[in-house]
Structure formats: C-alpha cells, structure tokens
Design a protein around this motif. Sequence first.
Motif, PDB file in Angstrom:
ATOM      1  N   ILE A 158     -25.921  32.102 -38.103  1.00 35.43           N
ATOM      2  CA  ILE A 158     -25.543  33.396 -37.527  1.00 35.43           C
ATOM      3  C   ILE A 158     -26.311  33.517 -36.217  1.00 35.43           C
ATOM      4  O   ILE A 158     -27.542  33.542 -36.208  1.00 35.43           O
ATOM      5  CB  ILE A 158     -25.915  34.562 -38.465  1.00 35.43           C
ATOM      6  CG1 ILE A 158     -25.281  34.335 -39.847  1.00 35.43           C
ATOM      7  CG2 ILE A 158     -25.486  35.889 -37.862  1.00 35.43           C
ATOM      8  CD1 ILE A 158     -25.571  35.426 -40.867  1.00 35.43           C
ATOM      9  N   PRO A 159     -25.593  33.548 -35.080  1.00 30.54           N
ATOM     10  CA  PRO A 159     -26.295  33.618 -33.794  1.00 30.54           C
ATOM     11  C   PRO A 159     -27.150  34.890 -33.672  1.00 30.54           C
ATOM     12  O   PRO A 159     -26.845  35.907 -34.304  1.00 30.54           O
ATOM     13  CB  PRO A 159     -25.156  33.641 -32.764  1.00 30.54           C
ATOM     14  CG  PRO A 159     -23.948  33.153 -33.492  1.00 30.54           C
ATOM     15  CD  PRO A 159     -24.139  33.518 -34.933  1.00 30.54           C
ATOM     16  N   ALA A 160     -28.182  34.837 -32.884  1.00 36.20           N
ATOM     17  CA  ALA A 160     -29.072  35.988 -32.679  1.00 36.20           C
ATOM     18  C   ALA A 160     -28.247  37.195 -32.237  1.00 36.20           C
ATOM     19  O   ALA A 160     -27.470  37.111 -31.284  1.00 36.20           O
ATOM     20  CB  ALA A 160     -30.104  35.639 -31.621  1.00 36.20           C
ATOM     21  N   GLY A 161     -28.410  38.299 -32.936  1.00 40.62           N
ATOM     22  CA  GLY A 161     -27.700  39.532 -32.567  1.00 40.62           C
ATOM     23  C   GLY A 161     -26.230  39.546 -32.950  1.00 40.62           C
ATOM     24  O   GLY A 161     -25.532  40.517 -32.672  1.00 40.62           O
ATOM     25  N   GLY A 162     -25.742  38.493 -33.603  1.00 43.24           N
ATOM     26  CA  GLY A 162     -24.327  38.429 -33.978  1.00 43.24           C
ATOM     27  C   GLY A 162     -24.073  39.074 -35.325  1.00 43.24           C
ATOM     28  O   GLY A 162     -25.005  39.348 -36.087  1.00 43.24           O
ATOM     29  N   LEU A 163     -22.789  39.343 -35.594  1.00 41.44           N
ATOM     30  CA  LEU A 163     -22.421  39.859 -36.915  1.00 41.44           C
ATOM     31  C   LEU A 163     -21.461  38.862 -37.562  1.00 41.44           C
ATOM     32  O   LEU A 163     -20.360  38.636 -37.071  1.00 41.44           O
ATOM     33  CB  LEU A 163     -21.778  41.236 -36.814  1.00 41.44           C
ATOM     34  CG  LEU A 163     -21.627  42.002 -38.153  1.00 41.44           C
ATOM     35  CD1 LEU A 163     -21.537  43.514 -37.903  1.00 41.44           C
ATOM     36  CD2 LEU A 163     -20.444  41.562 -38.989  1.00 41.44           C
ATOM     37  N   THR A 164     -21.925  38.243 -38.620  1.00 40.43           N
ATOM     38  CA  THR A 164     -21.109  37.271 -39.352  1.00 40.43           C
ATOM     39  C   THR A 164     -20.714  37.870 -40.686  1.00 40.43           C
ATOM     40  O   THR A 164     -21.565  38.400 -41.410  1.00 40.43           O
ATOM     41  CB  THR A 164     -21.915  35.970 -39.571  1.00 40.43           C
ATOM     42  OG1 THR A 164     -22.036  35.306 -38.305  1.00 40.43           O
ATOM     43  CG2 THR A 164     -21.224  35.029 -40.548  1.00 40.43           C
ATOM     44  N   ALA A 165     -19.417  37.822 -40.996  1.00 48.15           N
ATOM     45  CA  ALA A 165     -18.943  38.280 -42.304  1.00 48.15           C
ATOM     46  C   ALA A 165     -18.778  37.074 -43.211  1.00 48.15           C
ATOM     47  O   ALA A 165     -18.408  35.989 -42.762  1.00 48.15           O
ATOM     48  CB  ALA A 165     -17.613  39.012 -42.151  1.00 48.15           C
TER      49      ALA A 165
END
Length: 257
Positions: A31-38
């Motif tokens: 999950i990239p920094a600051g990203g939102l992964t579902a």
Amino acid sequence: MIRDLPSLAFQGVSRIFPGGVHALKDVSFSIPAGGLTAVIGPSGCGKTTLLRIAAGLDRATSGSVNFIGPDGKTSARGRENLSVCFQDARLLPWRNVVANVALPLELSGVSRVERLARANQVITAAGLAPAQTRLPSQLSGGMRMRVALARTLVTSPDVLLLDEPCSAVDEFTRMQLDEEIRRVWQVSGATTMLITHSVSEAVWLADQIIVMNVGSVHEIHRVALPQQARDRTSTAFLLEVETVMRSLARAAGVVIA
Ligand SMILES: Nc1ncnc2c1ncn2[C@@H]1O[C@H](COP(=O)(O)OP(=O)(O)OP(=O)(O)O)[C@@H](O)[C@H]1O
Ligand SMILES: [Mg+2]
C-alpha cells in the motif's frame, strides 16, 4: 499536512492456524504511502487475518509485514502510530461520545485537558458535536460507526486499518459513511487499508483494490478514476465496478453473465 508517511508492504505472508487451517498463503502486495487500498474477497478468504497481522494482533507463520519509510528503510513508526476500526463499533456502553473518542489518548497517558480538546476537534469535524454527551445506546448504528471512525482519528494515525466499517448499515447510511471514510482518510493523510464486501464502495474510495481468493491474492486492480470525480452513476464508474466484479467472480469461481 506534509508528513513522512510509511508505505505498508506484505511480503510472502502465510498464516496457518492450529488445526491446520491455511488462512493465508504467500500474500504479497504494497500500500503506497498515503494511499487507500481496498481488500475484497469471499467470506473466509483471510482478509481479517491479514489486517490483524498488519496491526500486530496476530503473527504470520511465515513472511512479513513491514512499514517502509520514505528512505526505503523499515520503520517502526507505522506500527507505533496505527489505528484500527472493526466492523462493530466496539464503543464502551457506559461512556458518552466524547469519552469514547478520547479513550485511545487516555490509554496513552495524554492529559485530560489535551485529550478533551483533541476529542472535541474530531467530533466537531465529524459533525457529531450535537451528540457528544450521548451514550452509545442513544445513537443509531450509523452514528456509532461515525463515532468509532472519529476515535480512530483522534491519535492522528499514520496508518489506518479498517475492517468492514460499513457492513452493518443500510445502503444509504453506507454511502454517508463512505463520505466520512474519505474525509477521515484525506484529513489524516494516513496510509489506509479498507476491507469491504462492497465492490462499489471499493471503487468509490480506493486507488488500488486487492481481489483475494481463498488465502491468496487473485488480482491487483488499480482504480483509474480521479478521486474527486467518482460519480456512482457515471458510465466510467459502472464500468470500473463491472471489471472488479468480474475479477471477484473469477476469484470465487462464480460464473456471471
Ligand atoms: N483464530 C483462528 N483459529 C482458527 N482458524 C481461524 C482463526 N481465525 C480465522 N480462522 C480461519 O481463517 C480463515 C480466514 O478467516 P478471516 O476471518 O481472516 O476471513 P475473512 O476474509 O475476514 O472473512 P469475512 O469476510 O467473513 O470476515 C477462515 O477459514 C477462518 O475460519
Ligand atoms: Mg473478516
């Protein structure tokens, strides 16, 4: 707010429970920094197990979960400054809204004056100020989840782990909670993992969707739509939902027309 947020990397994570249940098999994604992964997938495929390992509530049998700083090195900070929200709000029934939201600060020894100030800040931002002295039993299910989300924010987390926060509410309340999750994510700027059963929620909120089949990653889907242009009724949105829905059906071995 510019912060050195960590990315979250799952590397070859497996979990075998006593009795031989192989809940996770070699799961890898970042999950990239600051990203939102579902993360979506059929019931029992290992989503909660994955979240619990990321939160440090359970251990991988093999493989690792690392928080990686901007310098590319493993950083302890992500795990130290992490908030989890579970599917049930888990509020303390004898505490009012403010006292529930302030609880994580109380547990970490923050002074009463400061914790009340910070709790009031997130409560006001969440539009919960009129309900701040109510007990959980005096709130609707949707409001209880909003209080739980406010509580995750009160510590200004670097990493947010959300396990189906909208599963116990109706479709309309879910859409309102989705707005709240997006706001919480954007305000906190945190690296976020959202477990959900709703493809439409995943497409509306996430920039990356991990489609799981039993115990492993089936497909990693990048959501191409710009964050602020996610109209649930647009053709582009519905096409994206269809793509993820088909992937999920393949993962679950279900044939759809
Ligand atoms: N403590 C445990 N001991 C033994 N087996 C477990 C334990 N926790 C989970 N499991 C098993 O591991 C598998 C994955 O469970 P998990 O709760 O991670 O699934 P999930 O994808 O979150 O499901 P759901 O969508 O229903 O919440 C299931 O087969 C479950 O029965
Ligand atoms: Mg689960």
